[in-house]
Design an enzyme around this catalytic site. Sequence first.
Site, PDB file in Angstrom:
ATOM      1  N   GLU A 106       0.784  -1.241   0.000  1.00 36.03           N
ATOM      2  CA  GLU A 106       0.000   0.000   0.000  1.00 36.03           C
ATOM      3  C   GLU A 106       0.813   1.286   0.000  1.00 36.03           C
ATOM      4  OE1 GLU A 106      -3.427   0.078  -0.231  1.00 36.03           O
ATOM      5  OE2 GLU A 106      -3.137  -2.058  -0.619  1.00 36.03           O
ATOM      6  N   SER A 142     -49.737 -21.994  41.896  1.00 28.37           N
ATOM      7  CA  SER A 142     -49.591 -22.205  43.340  1.00 28.37           C
ATOM      8  C   SER A 142     -48.190 -21.972  43.873  1.00 28.37           C
ATOM      9  CB  SER A 142     -50.037 -23.621  43.703  1.00 28.37           C
ATOM     10  OG  SER A 142     -51.438 -23.695  43.699  1.00 28.37           O
TER      11      SER A 142
END
Length: 752
Positions: A114, A384
């Site tokens: 690059e 319950s």
Amino acid sequence: MAEKNTDATAGRKTTEPAKRSRAAKKKQRNPWVGRTLIGAVLLAILLPLGAFLAAYVMVDVPEPEELPTPQVSQIMASDSSTELARIVPPEGNRRQVSVEEIPDYVKNAVLAAEDREFYTNPGFSITGFTRAVIGQITGDASAGGGSTITQQYVKKTLVGDEHSYVRKARELVYSVKMTNEWSKDEILGAYLNTVYFGRNAYGVEAAAQAYFNKPVTELGPDEAAVLAASIQLPSQLEPWTNPEAAQARWSYVLDGMVEIGTLGAEERAALDYPETRDPATVSAYTEATGPNGLIKNQVMTELASVGITEDEVNTRGLIVTTTIDPEVQAATVEAVNANMEGQNDNLRTAAVSMEPDTGAVRGYYGGEDATGWDYANAGLQTGSTFKIFGLAAALQQGIPLSTLYDSGPVTIPGGITISNVGGGSCGYCSIGEALKFSHNTSFIRLQQDLENETQDTADMAHALGMATSLPGIPETLTENGDLPYEGIILGQYQSRPLDMSIALATLANEGVWHQPHFVERVETGSGEVLYEFQGQEGERRVSEAVANNLMYAMQPIADYSGGALDGGRISASKTGTTQLGDTGYNRDAWMVGTTPQLATSVWVGTEDNTPIFTPWGGNMYGAGLPTDIWKDILDDSLVDEPIEYFPDPEPINWGNGLSVSNGNAYVPPPVIYNPAPVAPVAPAPAPSESEEVAPAPEESLAPAPAPAPAPAPPETGGGNPAPEDDGGGGDEGGIEIAPGLVIPEIEIPALP
């Protein structure tokens, strides 16, 4: 003729002076033209230069640490090594590493690909920049680019990638100033952690994993060149789809490394293109799978509550260590999967396990869909199981477990008569015994004897851990802000499986509540600790005597319900079932229970509030599938843990001046309650479908209960081989509940 010639000559004579005049004037103007041209040239140079200098002075380049880079955060189990989930920012998968950790091979390969003059250029390449400008003017893309590594980084992080002269000028200014203010290594490190390499991988660490399934620190020069080669055109240079182009670019990178002197020619000649991972196996964007996705949601909510923002999560590469115990979580998922196999497809389940003495969530299962509905965090009717809160309120007011209550049918305001499943009754039996048989009638009478009746049940539930609000329910356990209906003690109102585990943990911890939490520690990738849960002493919510008496009363229930834990391990539990209106079918089934080390709640229902059936078509109850899941979770989670016991309960003495109410006052026992330890009871073999189920023998919870008829055997639930508990929800005996009456039926809307 002569005249004509003369005229022509005269014409010429008149023309020549004019020409000389024009020439003189032109000569006089030439200095101004030259000066104008020179001025224009100077302006063409000085104006951009001046603009550049002005912009250079005005722009502010952030310090390296001030320029956050989106990166992945990890959510880990309590062992700090088991990854539960990733939090992936919108930009993609990235894990920040320091420039010192990146091998020279990788850095040099990227420079060769690059920007071979990176360490000597001023942040931009003059020739490259000129080519780029020409390309912009002529529209010739082949003129070439001119972006250095510095410019690429600036474009990515500061100025964007808009195609315009203004953006390019800003890029140039920032690049030059960044080069003057940052070191080259800082720029290169930032770039390598930012650049896209393909395969949804941003930064060299993510790329190393995506291409080679190894950290960047272990890459060789051949592998480094693969990553560097991909930067130019990641999609087009994918080795699996375009191997020829990928290898050509790879060779270009290696040759560049030789050219700039960072790789020997002989070493270069010996390198072959390395094998890369199949891209199909790379799951960079998988944040979480299955139940872990719902854990991730809980973690994200908790991070926000302690001040860690979404921006920090997305940019700081956080490592979040959770409370989730990998062994408990594995046991939970395995228990669910094993027991749900062969069940009806529409059944759903939730399971939450919490450590009583810390409040840490150790196991969490809200469903299999990582992005779907979380049943562990959903408001559901509890049946319950809610009787334990009414009993805790009674114990706190001095009503002992040995208190005798009539278990026959009871009529409540509004003319509604409540009975027990199948008309079962134990006559006048202790409230502790009634808890085991889950007699609705005894608990309705018990609640009537509380100082504030239904409000006391609600207040106790909130104190022990029930959420005070839920999505769509601003205030829980209330009737639109007024007193709850009588059905609260039978599980009429909604609570979450998570809440049930919190309450059980509080009771198992002798009444001391600890802050429920999923997050233990948060640190950045660089090791900075942002948050650490501080262990608290906890808050006492009920007395030790209340909590220990309730644990004592709940100890026989697992045995009675077919869920006795392996090795005689002691537990305290309660089953629960809610009915679907007056259809005779059940909708929710629960098993909640705890050992001293782990409190676990399990719910089974459906996603659309349809009836829950066993595979053979019978009604499902809490003592069935939920109990099986609960037992397996605790057995496997605690297999290597010692057996621990709940403390012996101190006596709660009857009689604190409560007035007789509704003719259903409790009956004082002949002696003061002084319980003895309960020995584990081996579960009886499961009966066949045609057999009646009789209660397992147990030591009486009342010192001297009054004579009473033997309790009627509970129904088997249409083929359910386990003993059944109540139907809950305030509709135990198939009573029609209508609007305006004391215990209206509450329908839970269909869950998404």
